[in-house]
Design a protein around this motif. Structure first.
Motif, PDB file in Angstrom:
ATOM      1  N   UNK A  43     -33.490  65.539  49.408  1.00 27.66           N
ATOM      2  CA  UNK A  43     -33.009  65.995  50.709  1.00 27.66           C
ATOM      3  C   UNK A  43     -32.495  64.833  51.542  1.00 27.66           C
ATOM      4  N   UNK A  44     -33.167  63.681  51.457  1.00 29.09           N
ATOM      5  CA  UNK A  44     -32.734  62.515  52.224  1.00 29.09           C
ATOM      6  C   UNK A  44     -31.361  62.048  51.782  1.00 29.09           C
ATOM      7  N   UNK A  45     -31.136  61.976  50.479  1.00 25.76           N
ATOM      8  CA  UNK A  45     -29.865  61.473  49.984  1.00 25.76           C
ATOM      9  C   UNK A  45     -28.749  62.506  50.114  1.00 25.76           C
ATOM     10  N   UNK A  46     -29.072  63.788  50.108  1.00 21.48           N
ATOM     11  CA  UNK A  46     -28.042  64.802  50.349  1.00 21.48           C
ATOM     12  C   UNK A  46     -27.431  64.588  51.727  1.00 21.48           C
ATOM     13  N   UNK A  47     -28.277  64.389  52.722  1.00 21.04           N
ATOM     14  CA  UNK A  47     -27.773  64.162  54.075  1.00 21.04           C
ATOM     15  C   UNK A  47     -27.131  62.786  54.199  1.00 21.04           C
ATOM     16  N   UNK A  48     -27.706  61.793  53.534  1.00 19.53           N
ATOM     17  CA  UNK A  48     -27.204  60.431  53.683  1.00 19.53           C
ATOM     18  C   UNK A  48     -25.796  60.280  53.115  1.00 19.53           C
ATOM     19  N   UNK A  49     -25.591  60.698  51.869  1.00 21.53           N
ATOM     20  CA  UNK A  49     -24.287  60.508  51.243  1.00 21.53           C
ATOM     21  C   UNK A  49     -23.229  61.423  51.867  1.00 21.53           C
ATOM     22  N   UNK A  50     -23.626  62.610  52.284  1.00 24.48           N
ATOM     23  CA  UNK A  50     -22.671  63.471  52.995  1.00 24.48           C
ATOM     24  C   UNK A  50     -22.267  62.831  54.316  1.00 24.48           C
ATOM     25  N   UNK A  51     -23.223  62.219  54.988  1.00 28.71           N
ATOM     26  CA  UNK A  51     -22.924  61.550  56.263  1.00 28.71           C
ATOM     27  C   UNK A  51     -22.086  60.299  56.050  1.00 28.71           C
ATOM     28  N   UNK A  52     -22.305  59.601  54.935  1.00 26.48           N
ATOM     29  CA  UNK A  52     -21.490  58.428  54.623  1.00 26.48           C
ATOM     30  C   UNK A  52     -20.020  58.827  54.468  1.00 26.48           C
ATOM     31  N   UNK A  53     -19.762  59.894  53.733  1.00 26.80           N
ATOM     32  CA  UNK A  53     -18.380  60.357  53.533  1.00 26.80           C
ATOM     33  C   UNK A  53     -17.756  60.787  54.855  1.00 26.80           C
ATOM     34  N   UNK A  54     -18.534  61.497  55.671  1.00 25.14           N
ATOM     35  CA  UNK A  54     -18.023  61.904  56.978  1.00 25.14           C
ATOM     36  C   UNK A  54     -17.774  60.690  57.863  1.00 25.14           C
ATOM     37  N   UNK A  55     -18.709  59.741  57.835  1.00 28.97           N
ATOM     38  CA  UNK A  55     -18.565  58.541  58.655  1.00 28.97           C
ATOM     39  C   UNK A  55     -17.345  57.716  58.275  1.00 28.97           C
ATOM     40  N   UNK A  56     -17.079  57.587  56.974  1.00 33.45           N
ATOM     41  CA  UNK A  56     -15.902  56.842  56.522  1.00 33.45           C
ATOM     42  C   UNK A  56     -14.615  57.488  57.019  1.00 33.45           C
ATOM     43  N   UNK A  57     -14.602  58.794  57.100  1.00 35.00           N
ATOM     44  CA  UNK A  57     -13.420  59.496  57.611  1.00 35.00           C
ATOM     45  C   UNK A  57     -13.250  59.285  59.110  1.00 35.00           C
ATOM     46  N   UNK A  58     -14.365  59.374  59.838  1.00 31.23           N
ATOM     47  CA  UNK A  58     -14.291  59.320  61.306  1.00 31.23           C
ATOM     48  C   UNK A  58     -14.029  57.915  61.839  1.00 31.23           C
ATOM     49  N   UNK A  83     -13.256  52.153  68.931  1.00 31.06           N
ATOM     50  CA  UNK A  83     -12.272  52.495  69.958  1.00 31.06           C
ATOM     51  C   UNK A  83     -11.153  51.462  70.063  1.00 31.06           C
ATOM     52  N   UNK A  84     -11.481  50.200  69.885  1.00 31.76           N
ATOM     53  CA  UNK A  84     -10.486  49.139  70.065  1.00 31.76           C
ATOM     54  C   UNK A  84      -9.850  48.683  68.760  1.00 31.76           C
ATOM     55  N   UNK A  85     -10.130  49.386  67.681  1.00 33.63           N
ATOM     56  CA  UNK A  85      -9.506  49.021  66.408  1.00 33.63           C
ATOM     57  C   UNK A  85      -8.029  49.391  66.425  1.00 33.63           C
ATOM     58  N   UNK A  86      -7.253  48.682  65.615  1.00 36.32           N
ATOM     59  CA  UNK A  86      -5.807  48.907  65.595  1.00 36.32           C
ATOM     60  C   UNK A  86      -5.308  49.485  64.279  1.00 36.32           C
ATOM     61  N   UNK A  87      -6.164  49.557  63.267  1.00 35.24           N
ATOM     62  CA  UNK A  87      -5.763  50.109  61.982  1.00 35.24           C
ATOM     63  C   UNK A  87      -6.977  50.730  61.290  1.00 35.24           C
ATOM     64  N   UNK A  88      -6.768  51.662  60.376  1.00 40.94           N
ATOM     65  CA  UNK A  88      -7.896  52.352  59.730  1.00 40.94           C
ATOM     66  C   UNK A  88      -8.830  51.412  58.977  1.00 40.94           C
ATOM     67  N   UNK A  89      -8.288  50.395  58.301  1.00 40.82           N
ATOM     68  CA  UNK A  89      -9.150  49.485  57.545  1.00 40.82           C
ATOM     69  C   UNK A  89     -10.125  48.729  58.423  1.00 40.82           C
ATOM     70  N   UNK A  90      -9.695  48.408  59.623  1.00 46.34           N
ATOM     71  CA  UNK A  90     -10.578  47.709  60.564  1.00 46.34           C
ATOM     72  C   UNK A  90     -11.740  48.604  60.987  1.00 46.34           C
ATOM     73  N   UNK A  91     -11.463  49.893  61.140  1.00 50.46           N
ATOM     74  CA  UNK A  91     -12.531  50.820  61.495  1.00 50.46           C
ATOM     75  C   UNK A  91     -13.492  51.060  60.346  1.00 50.46           C
ATOM     76  N   UNK A  92     -12.967  51.050  59.100  1.00 49.85           N
ATOM     77  CA  UNK A  92     -13.841  51.269  57.945  1.00 49.85           C
ATOM     78  C   UNK A  92     -14.922  50.223  57.810  1.00 49.85           C
ATOM     79  N   UNK A  93     -14.656  49.017  58.282  1.00 48.94           N
ATOM     80  CA  UNK A  93     -15.657  47.948  58.182  1.00 48.94           C
ATOM     81  C   UNK A  93     -16.820  48.152  59.142  1.00 48.94           C
ATOM     82  N   UNK A  94     -16.687  49.049  60.109  1.00 51.20           N
ATOM     83  CA  UNK A  94     -17.741  49.276  61.101  1.00 51.20           C
ATOM     84  C   UNK A  94     -18.591  50.512  60.793  1.00 51.20           C
ATOM     85  N   UNK A  95     -18.379  51.101  59.644  1.00 53.18           N
ATOM     86  CA  UNK A  95     -19.136  52.290  59.278  1.00 53.18           C
ATOM     87  C   UNK A  95     -20.631  52.006  59.182  1.00 53.18           C
ATOM     88  N   UNK A  96     -20.980  50.762  58.859  1.00 59.63           N
ATOM     89  CA  UNK A  96     -22.396  50.402  58.716  1.00 59.63           C
ATOM     90  C   UNK A  96     -23.149  50.549  60.029  1.00 59.63           C
TER      91      UNK A  96
END
Length: 281
Positions: free
Chosen positions: A76-91, A172-185
């Motif tokens: 149950x923990x990893x179902x929520x975790x990995x689903x949230x990781x995929x959502x977070x990478x998109x957002x 909010x202050x990122x200028x490109x998608x790759x820059x935002x992906x590094x902040x997913x952590x």
């Protein structure tokens, strides 16, 4: 009296834990039955007879996971975790994508609610995916869920909105998608670590008990434990849901402030450009 125990020995480890718990219960029940006889024979009180039989003992009960099933915790923990990781990478790439595609300035002319509304489709997909997986495990008896599952579904949708809004704030202050992906952590993993998915929250330092509620996944695990393990009702869950709503409102308030500052800067720049064009003409 007789106690019957029908067991499926396809999983020996789980039955071993169940039998151990039964032995502890039988010892206590047997002591309670024999205490009056011993007290009469020895002419002592019932408490003294109990002390003669078991001077000191340790009694433990695994209330919410009596068979020590790993499905309840790890799966149950990893179902929520990995689903949230995929959502977070998109957002976390959403703000950068708007700026790269030259739609950010257009977004500044809209209400901040329109920006948050972009998260609704992602939240619906997130809710549907997790509900299908976990509900199937519950129906087929592979996942303990004592409460009403329909009370749990709104928390999944709210968690998705929380992850999306937190991702917008930190990028909010990122200028490109790759820059935002590094902040997913900064969005999903802290809630997984501090939310008590794989360890008891009481083992963590006291300050963690406050900081952990800054992350949406912590709220999800709180509601999951209340419903799946304890099986509490709607009235008991209202307080947690209320706090979760206040948390989402706080995130939305931060987005409103950031949107106001960005739009003010944008319109100020546009005004200066307009004045410059008029002066040149």
């Amino acid at each position: 009296f007789n106690i019957g125990y029908f067991a499926d020995y396809s999983n020996l480890a789980q039955n071993g834990q169940a039998l151990s718990n039964l032995n502890k219960i039988i010892m206590q029940i047997g002591g309670q039955q024999s205490n009056p006889l011993i007290a009469v024979q020895q002419k002592i009180s019932g408490s003294e007879a109990s002390a003669l039989q078991m001077p000191m003992e340790i009694v433990d009960r695994n209330l919410y996971n009596p068979t020590s099933s790993s499905t309840i915790t790890i799966c149950s923990a990893f179902i929520y975790f990995f689903s949230s990781i995929l959502l977070g990478l998109t957002c976390v790439m959403l703000i950068g994508r708007l700026k790269v595609t030259n739609r950010w300035h257009q977004t500044m002319t809209y209400d901040p609610l329109a920006l948050v509304a972009r998260l609704v489709p992602y939240a619906l997909i997130y809710t549907t995916a997790i509900s299908l997986v976990t509900s199937a495990l519950v129906v087929f008896g592979q996942l303990r869920f004592q409460g009403n599952y329909f009370l749990h579904v709104p928390s999944i949708f709210m968690t998705a909105l929380g992850i999306g809004m937190l991702a917008m704030i930190v990028t909010w202050k990122t200028t490109q998608p790759g820059e935002g992906g590094s902040r997913m952590i900064l969005v999903v993993p802290p809630g997984f670590i501090m939310g008590g998915a794989l360890m008891a929250p009481g083992m963590l330092p006291p300050w963690v008990g406050v900081v952990k509620f800054c992350f949406p996944l912590t709220w999800q695990y709180e509601i999951w434990r209340d419903l799946a393990y304890r099986g509490i009702g709607l009235l008991s869950l209202a307080e947690t849901y209320g706090k979760f709503l206040m948390y989402l409102l706080a995130l939305f308030s931060i987005i409103m402030i950031l949107h106001y500052k960005s739009s003010k800067k944008y319109f100020s720049t546009q005004q200066k450009l307009l004045e410059q064009e008029q002066s040149e003409s």
